[in-house]
Design an enzyme around this catalytic site. Structure first.
Site, PDB file in Angstrom:
ATOM      1  N   GLY A 123       0.835  -1.218   0.000  1.00 32.50           N
ATOM      2  CA  GLY A 123       0.000   0.000   0.000  1.00 32.50           C
ATOM      3  C   GLY A 123       0.859   1.253   0.000  1.00 32.50           C
ATOM      4  O   GLY A 123       0.476   2.285   0.571  1.00 32.50           O
ATOM      5  N   GLY A 174      -0.138   5.172  -1.402  1.00 30.62           N
ATOM      6  CA  GLY A 174      -1.146   6.008  -0.758  1.00 30.62           C
ATOM      7  C   GLY A 174      -0.556   7.222  -0.058  1.00 30.62           C
ATOM      8  O   GLY A 174       0.647   7.510  -0.159  1.00 30.62           O
ATOM      9  N   ASP A 203       2.050  -1.910  -4.319  1.00 29.32           N
ATOM     10  CA  ASP A 203       0.666  -1.441  -4.263  1.00 29.32           C
ATOM     11  C   ASP A 203      -0.066  -2.126  -5.414  1.00 29.32           C
ATOM     12  O   ASP A 203       0.562  -2.826  -6.225  1.00 29.32           O
ATOM     13  CB  ASP A 203       0.617   0.104  -4.433  1.00 29.32           C
ATOM     14  CG  ASP A 203      -0.657   0.728  -3.855  1.00 29.32           C
ATOM     15  OD1 ASP A 203      -1.735   0.500  -4.432  1.00 29.32           O
ATOM     16  OD2 ASP A 203      -0.583   1.450  -2.852  1.00 29.32           O
ATOM     17  N   ILE A 204      -1.398  -1.926  -5.510  1.00 28.98           N
ATOM     18  CA  ILE A 204      -2.107  -2.444  -6.677  1.00 28.98           C
ATOM     19  C   ILE A 204      -2.113  -1.403  -7.799  1.00 28.98           C
ATOM     20  O   ILE A 204      -2.642  -1.644  -8.877  1.00 28.98           O
ATOM     21  CB  ILE A 204      -3.563  -2.882  -6.357  1.00 28.98           C
ATOM     22  CG1 ILE A 204      -4.264  -1.807  -5.510  1.00 28.98           C
ATOM     23  CG2 ILE A 204      -3.595  -4.217  -5.661  1.00 28.98           C
ATOM     24  CD1 ILE A 204      -5.758  -2.012  -5.384  1.00 28.98           C
ATOM     25  N   ARG A 205      -1.579  -0.217  -7.520  1.00 33.36           N
ATOM     26  CA  ARG A 205      -1.469   0.820  -8.557  1.00 33.36           C
ATOM     27  C   ARG A 205      -0.120   1.515  -8.385  1.00 33.36           C
ATOM     28  O   ARG A 205       0.464   1.491  -7.292  1.00 33.36           O
ATOM     29  CB  ARG A 205      -2.606   1.841  -8.426  1.00 33.36           C
ATOM     30  CG  ARG A 205      -2.564   2.520  -7.064  1.00 33.36           C
ATOM     31  CD  ARG A 205      -3.640   3.547  -6.877  1.00 33.36           C
ATOM     32  NE  ARG A 205      -3.586   4.059  -5.517  1.00 33.36           N
ATOM     33  CZ  ARG A 205      -3.299   5.313  -5.171  1.00 33.36           C
ATOM     34  NH1 ARG A 205      -3.063   6.218  -6.098  1.00 33.36           N
ATOM     35  NH2 ARG A 205      -3.260   5.694  -3.916  1.00 33.36           N
ATOM     36  N   ASP A 221      -1.087  -7.385  -4.497  1.00 39.56           N
ATOM     37  CA  ASP A 221      -2.341  -7.291  -3.759  1.00 39.56           C
ATOM     38  C   ASP A 221      -2.037  -7.732  -2.324  1.00 39.56           C
ATOM     39  O   ASP A 221      -1.573  -8.858  -2.103  1.00 39.56           O
ATOM     40  CB  ASP A 221      -3.381  -8.215  -4.423  1.00 39.56           C
ATOM     41  CG  ASP A 221      -4.716  -8.202  -3.694  1.00 39.56           C
ATOM     42  OD1 ASP A 221      -4.751  -7.855  -2.479  1.00 39.56           O
ATOM     43  OD2 ASP A 221      -5.725  -8.545  -4.321  1.00 39.56           O
ATOM     44  N   TYR A 248     -15.024   0.713   9.374  1.00 41.18           N
ATOM     45  CA  TYR A 248     -13.578   0.938   9.464  1.00 41.18           C
ATOM     46  C   TYR A 248     -13.099   0.755  10.911  1.00 41.18           C
ATOM     47  O   TYR A 248     -12.116   0.064  11.172  1.00 41.18           O
ATOM     48  CB  TYR A 248     -13.312   2.359   8.977  1.00 41.18           C
ATOM     49  CG  TYR A 248     -11.878   2.827   9.013  1.00 41.18           C
ATOM     50  CD1 TYR A 248     -10.916   2.256   8.185  1.00 41.18           C
ATOM     51  CD2 TYR A 248     -11.494   3.886   9.846  1.00 41.18           C
ATOM     52  CE1 TYR A 248      -9.599   2.731   8.197  1.00 41.18           C
ATOM     53  CE2 TYR A 248     -10.196   4.360   9.854  1.00 41.18           C
ATOM     54  CZ  TYR A 248      -9.245   3.780   9.030  1.00 41.18           C
ATOM     55  OH  TYR A 248      -7.967   4.250   9.035  1.00 41.18           O
ATOM     56  N   LYS A 266     -10.514  -1.929  12.525  1.00 40.12           N
ATOM     57  CA  LYS A 266      -9.288  -1.539  13.232  1.00 40.12           C
ATOM     58  C   LYS A 266      -9.233  -2.123  14.643  1.00 40.12           C
ATOM     59  O   LYS A 266      -8.180  -2.577  15.077  1.00 40.12           O
ATOM     60  CB  LYS A 266      -9.155  -0.010  13.282  1.00 40.12           C
ATOM     61  CG  LYS A 266      -8.839   0.638  11.925  1.00 40.12           C
ATOM     62  CD  LYS A 266      -7.480   0.211  11.393  1.00 40.12           C
ATOM     63  CE  LYS A 266      -7.107   0.957  10.110  1.00 40.12           C
ATOM     64  NZ  LYS A 266      -5.890   0.423   9.475  1.00 40.12           N
TER      65      LYS A 266
END
Ligand code: NAD
Length: 322
Positions: free
Chosen positions: A9, A12, A35-37, A53, A143, A147
């Site tokens: 990740g 981000g 990351d996935i992007r 992923d 969320y 967490k």
């Protein structure tokens, strides 16, 4: 510091800046972003990057073996506002990725794990001011549920399997380099951009909504300081309360007005108001300060000076290119 770090990740808001700080400290080739992007130009050009992923345990393991990774920072998650739109997807991502990484640590493929929690673990029944480390915790958002569950999984893997996992309950993180990814505190980032570009801002929270916040540089420093602390100094294995500043939309607007006198703000609360209302307005982080000497550096004034001067410099660079 002989570590090889994998960040899941990394493209981000937090990953972009944390990765680059870790690359300075540990060496560019020892910090693998994923990351996935794809991420920012700086992130992509400063060291290795892989498409991964974070819920795909086999691909994470392959990458750990390929690069001889010793630590994983798991930052992939669906944030508060987006998670309310896609509850099941948020649960699958937030829990699936954490359990994959904790299992890899349990199986001794890695030595240390970092996973961030959030002030979203608190809920409407939590005392709002100077919220303590241990208090009533009944989160009302998907969320927050993910967490708080994650925190207990971290503690369980530490107690039961000796996994060295560390975690912080971040407040709203404010930055100007990467735009935030769908949280309830995102307004406090957008407001600076809109102040520079349009001189006005419509806020999705009401003017007196006080929330705990922190400048990105402090968040990055806290994360690295916790990860570098001696294991015996890390006494909390759910997640540490972490704090720096707290303010309302009205107060941040007043601070911006000191730099941009014609700046105006209006208020149009939406569904995010209800999320914000369920969270504390300030946090007691004395355990972090006592156990591993946490100290923040940026207050509202210093952060505003820093962000606005950098955004103005960026803007004049862009206009001079035109
Ligand atoms: P972000 O939304 O900006 O970044 C998350 C990144 O995860 C994105 O780049 C996204 O592409 C990536 N991602 C999504 N699904 C993925 C998947 N399946 N596999 C791999 N990557 C995937 O979030 P952020 O603000 O950088 O937050 C990082 C962590 O910090 C999260 O755990 C978040 O809950 C926590 N946190 C953030 C804040 C904040 O204010 N930013 C506050 C509290 C806690």
């Amino acid at each position: 510091m002989n570590e090889t770090i994998l960040i899941l990740g990394a493209s981000g808001q937090i990953g972009n800046e944390l990765t680059q700080k870790l690359r300075v400290l540990y060496g560019n080739n020892n910090v693998i972003a994923s990351d996935i992007r794809e991420g920012s130009k700086d992130l992509m050009s400063s060291g290795p990057f892989e498409i991964i992923d974070a819920t795909d345990k086999e691909t994470i393991l392959k990458t750990i073996k390929e690069y001889k990774v010793t630590q994983v920072y798991l930052l992939a998650a669906m944030l508060s506002a987006t998670a309310e739109q896609f509850p099941k997807k948020a649960w699958d991502l937030n829990m699936g990725s954490l359990l994959a990484v904790l299992d890899l640590a349990k199986e001794k493929h890695i030595k240390q794990v970092y996973w961030p929690s959030s002030i979203a673990v608190f809920g409407p029944t939590t005392p709002k001011e100077n919220t303590l480390q241990k208090t009533i915790m009944e989160p009302s958002t998907v969320y927050g549920i993910s967490k708080i569950s994650g925190e207990f999984w971290c503690n369980y893997y530490h107690e039961k399997y000796g996994v060295d996992v560390r975690s912080l309950r971040y407040p709203g993180i404010i930055s100007y380099k990467t735009k935030p990814g769908g949280g309830t505190t995102d307004y406090a980032v957008d407001i600076y951009f809109k102040a520079i570009e349009e001189r006005n801002f419509e806020c999705f929270l009401s003017k007196n909504t006080r929330l705990p916040m922190m400048y990105m540089q402090d968040a990055v420093n806290a994360t690295i300081k916790l990860m570098q602390a001696k294991p015996e100094d890390v006494k909390i294995r759910t997640a540490y309360n972490l704090a720096a500043i707290d303010f309302t939309p009205e107060e941040i607007a007043l601070e911006i007005k000191k730099h941009i006198p014609d700046f105006t703000i209006s208020y149009k609360p939406d569904f995010r108001q209800q999320i914000a209302d369920s969270w504390p307005s300030s946090i007691d982080d004395s355990e972090a300060r006592k156990d591993w000497n946490w100290n923040h550096k940026f207050d509202l004034k210093l952060m505003t000076d820093h962000i606005l001067s950098n955004l103005k410099a960026q803007q004049s660079k862009e206009t001079s290119k035109m």
